[in-house]
Design a protein around this motif. Sequence first.
Motif: not given
Length: 230
Positions: A120-135
Amino acid sequence: MIHFIVFPKVYVYILKNNPQSFKFDEYIQNNEKEISLKEVVKEYSPEELVSQKSLVDSIIELDEGQLKKKLEYLRGGNILKIDDFQFYIDIEERELLPGQDSDELVLRFDLKICNKEGILITSINDNYGSEVNYKNTVKSFLRNISNDLKYSLENYKTIRMQIEERNIFWTYDKILPYSINIFNTSNINPKSRLANNIVFLHQILLGIIGVVILFFITLTKANSSKDILS
């Protein structure tokens, strides 16, 4: 309540609008500023933000074919390998409620970036929550993360500038110890007209409260003495 809550908040409001409204003891001013600078560095971790953004940007410039894959690919637990990097997403999801889409169940969404050995180099937390669009494509997702990191870094620079150059760092917790003893103007000395008026009102109210308390104490003692004599 007025003394411990209302007036300290009023002083903070005045200071945010005009940092020159009060003059503080030099030691107090420098000490609180230094504490505020340390707090903002701890909150934003600017060196880590710069490092993470540089890393994400370098990955974006790599293999175009791999980055065209949909984010859904990583959601399935797959690892994407590009040149000297491999990365995956670590998600925590909750149960789907009636009427919710499958993309609305994300509680935590972390991007894990590793070297080619899987370290592991780094872990980045993404704050999108429910706005993540897997498409969306992985590349689009990485660009969004890069923009978020840039935004956080700009916020850090703005806040640091306000602390260093404009002395905007006073909060309720910081002003409270000095506003409690408002009669000691060597600690906090009002300079603007508004600040002087508010401090004068503060002192007058404290004086009135003090007189009222003293009156009731004296009255209570007098009644006690009458009861004893009776």
